[in-house]
Design a protein around this motif. Structure first.
Motif, PDB file in Angstrom:
ATOM      1  N   CYS A  43       0.877  -1.390   0.023  1.00  0.00           N
ATOM      2  CA  CYS A  43       0.240   0.079  -0.400  1.00  0.00           C
ATOM      3  C   CYS A  43       0.815   1.304   0.220  1.00  0.00           C
ATOM      4  O   CYS A  43       0.712   2.137  -1.029  1.00  0.00           O
ATOM      5  CB  CYS A  43      -0.976  -0.227   1.332  1.00  0.00           C
ATOM      6  N   GLU A  44       2.075   1.207   0.790  1.00  0.00           N
ATOM      7  CA  GLU A  44       2.716   2.103   0.689  1.00  0.00           C
ATOM      8  C   GLU A  44       3.696   2.568  -0.575  1.00  0.00           C
ATOM      9  O   GLU A  44       3.612   3.577  -1.063  1.00  0.00           O
ATOM     10  CB  GLU A  44       3.742   2.622   1.804  1.00  0.00           C
ATOM     11  N   MET A  45       3.827   1.838  -1.232  1.00  0.00           N
ATOM     12  CA  MET A  45       5.144   1.456  -2.142  1.00  0.00           C
ATOM     13  C   MET A  45       3.536   2.115  -3.623  1.00  0.00           C
ATOM     14  O   MET A  45       4.089   2.798  -4.792  1.00  0.00           O
ATOM     15  CB  MET A  45       4.877  -0.090  -3.031  1.00  0.00           C
ATOM     16  N   GLU A  74       7.985  10.605   1.592  1.00  0.00           N
ATOM     17  CA  GLU A  74       7.493  10.102   2.206  1.00  0.00           C
ATOM     18  C   GLU A  74       6.970   9.305   2.621  1.00  0.00           C
ATOM     19  O   GLU A  74       6.877   8.197   3.357  1.00  0.00           O
ATOM     20  CB  GLU A  74       6.131  11.561   3.286  1.00  0.00           C
ATOM     21  N   GLU A  75       5.871   8.513   1.568  1.00  0.00           N
ATOM     22  CA  GLU A  75       5.301   7.306   1.178  1.00  0.00           C
ATOM     23  C   GLU A  75       6.514   6.011   0.901  1.00  0.00           C
ATOM     24  O   GLU A  75       6.464   4.869   1.374  1.00  0.00           O
ATOM     25  CB  GLU A  75       4.845   7.062   0.007  1.00  0.00           C
ATOM     26  N   MET A  76       7.501   6.255   0.273  1.00  0.00           N
ATOM     27  CA  MET A  76       9.072   6.013  -0.283  1.00  0.00           C
ATOM     28  C   MET A  76       9.653   5.008   1.704  1.00  0.00           C
ATOM     29  O   MET A  76       9.642   4.010   1.649  1.00  0.00           O
ATOM     30  CB  MET A  76       9.221   5.872  -0.362  1.00  0.00           C
ATOM     31  N   ARG A  77       9.310   6.041   2.303  1.00  0.00           N
ATOM     32  CA  ARG A  77      10.156   5.975   4.069  1.00  0.00           C
ATOM     33  C   ARG A  77       9.168   4.730   4.754  1.00  0.00           C
ATOM     34  O   ARG A  77       9.537   4.126   5.123  1.00  0.00           O
ATOM     35  CB  ARG A  77      10.118   7.309   4.868  1.00  0.00           C
ATOM     36  N   HIS A  78       8.053   5.150   4.212  1.00  0.00           N
ATOM     37  CA  HIS A  78       7.504   3.869   4.862  1.00  0.00           C
ATOM     38  C   HIS A  78       7.067   2.942   4.575  1.00  0.00           C
ATOM     39  O   HIS A  78       7.550   1.782   5.085  1.00  0.00           O
ATOM     40  CB  HIS A  78       6.103   4.268   5.041  1.00  0.00           C
ATOM     41  N   PHE A  79       6.835   2.932   3.199  1.00  0.00           N
ATOM     42  CA  PHE A  79       7.520   1.460   2.356  1.00  0.00           C
ATOM     43  C   PHE A  79       8.643   1.210   3.206  1.00  0.00           C
ATOM     44  O   PHE A  79       8.434  -0.167   3.844  1.00  0.00           O
ATOM     45  CB  PHE A  79       7.202   1.683   0.834  1.00  0.00           C
ATOM     46  N   ALA A 159       1.737  10.772  10.853  1.00  0.00           N
ATOM     47  CA  ALA A 159       1.614  10.507   9.873  1.00  0.00           C
ATOM     48  C   ALA A 159       1.113  11.003   9.131  1.00  0.00           C
ATOM     49  O   ALA A 159       1.003  12.029   8.230  1.00  0.00           O
ATOM     50  CB  ALA A 159       3.308  10.762   9.554  1.00  0.00           C
ATOM     51  N   GLU A 160      -0.257  10.221   8.567  1.00  0.00           N
ATOM     52  CA  GLU A 160      -1.087  10.064   7.093  1.00  0.00           C
ATOM     53  C   GLU A 160      -2.304  10.978   7.984  1.00  0.00           C
ATOM     54  O   GLU A 160      -3.017  11.024   7.172  1.00  0.00           O
ATOM     55  CB  GLU A 160      -1.176   8.884   7.283  1.00  0.00           C
ATOM     56  N   ASP A 161      -2.439  11.537   9.571  1.00  0.00           N
ATOM     57  CA  ASP A 161      -3.987  12.228   9.135  1.00  0.00           C
ATOM     58  C   ASP A 161      -3.691  13.254   8.132  1.00  0.00           C
ATOM     59  O   ASP A 161      -5.110  13.634   8.234  1.00  0.00           O
ATOM     60  CB  ASP A 161      -3.217  12.586  10.152  1.00  0.00           C
TER      61      ASP A 161
HETATM   62 FE   LIG Z   1       1.814   6.310   3.698  1.00  0.00          FE
END
Ligand SMILES: [Fe+2]
Ligand SMILES: [Fe+2]
Length: 204
Positions: A43-45, A74-79, A159-161
């Motif tokens: 999902c993050e990716m 940011e999403e890649m860091r979450h991934f 973070a996703e707020d």
């Molecule tokens: Fe994310």
């Protein structure tokens, strides 16, 4: 102080969602933590890939380019962080499962073929996917998970707020018409989908 205390008690507070996730989802989701983490990493990716595709498709829209460049990072860091959690458990990422939720949301909210509306429709769908993901992270932060994982989900929920707002702000910026009715329509479609999907060890 634990981050979980910083989360709103009501999981949909501040989000454009009409219904909270059913309790049955959290139980099913944490039944197989490996499956849940693998789906979450994808999902993050996918969130990063969607941002990247929008960047590539609308390179002359400055506000969108700035917002997406930052979101992709940011999403890649979450991934990377979710993938680390998988590796720590001796698990592999594996192939993505089809995302029934996003598929249905895209097809059921799509209306007509007006090319001018394509970007607006995409941005609204992205906003709801972000909002629901954030809500599910809030639910996971309070689910019966190992403490470190619950804390991780609380951190991610915080973070996703605002991610959904990034997309709704862009949709409002680029639409010539008032889009509040359109947003309300998608929120109803989203609520129906979330209530009808059987719960799985997956984010959606
Ligand atoms: Fe994310
Ligand atoms: Fe996000």
């Amino acid at each position: 102080m634990t981050l979980i205390n910083n989360l709103p008690k009501n999981s949909i507070e501040g989000l454009p969602l009409l219904v909270a996730t059913p309790d049955s989802w959290a139980e099913a989701a944490i039944e197989d933590i490996g499956e849940l983490l693998a789906d979450h990493a994808h999902c993050e990716m996918k969130a990063a890939a969607t941002g990247f595709r929008l960047l590539g498709s609308y390179p002359d829209r400055d506000d969108l380019v700035e917002a997406m460049a930052s979101l992709v990072r940011e999403e890649m860091r979450h991934f990377e962080r979710v993938r680390e959690l998988l590796l720590e458990r001796g698990l592999k990422l594996g192939k993505p499962r089809p995302d029934r939720y996003v598929k249905r949301l895209l097809s059921e909210s799509h209306r007509g073929s007006n090319p001018g509306l394509q970007l607006i429709e995409k941005l609204i769908v992205c906003a709801f996917v972000e909002a629901r993901s954030c809500e599910r992270f809030r639910v996971l932060a309070r689910a019966k998970l190992p403490e470190s994982l619950a804390q991780f989900y609380a951190e991610l929920a915080l973070a996703e707020d605002r991610h959904h707002e990034t997309f709704l702000d862009l949709a409002r910026l680029y639409s010539e018409d008032d889009i509040e009715e359109r947003i309300a329509r998608v929120s109803k479609i989203e609520a129906d989908i979330i209530q009808s999907l059987p719960p799985l060890s997956a984010i959606h």
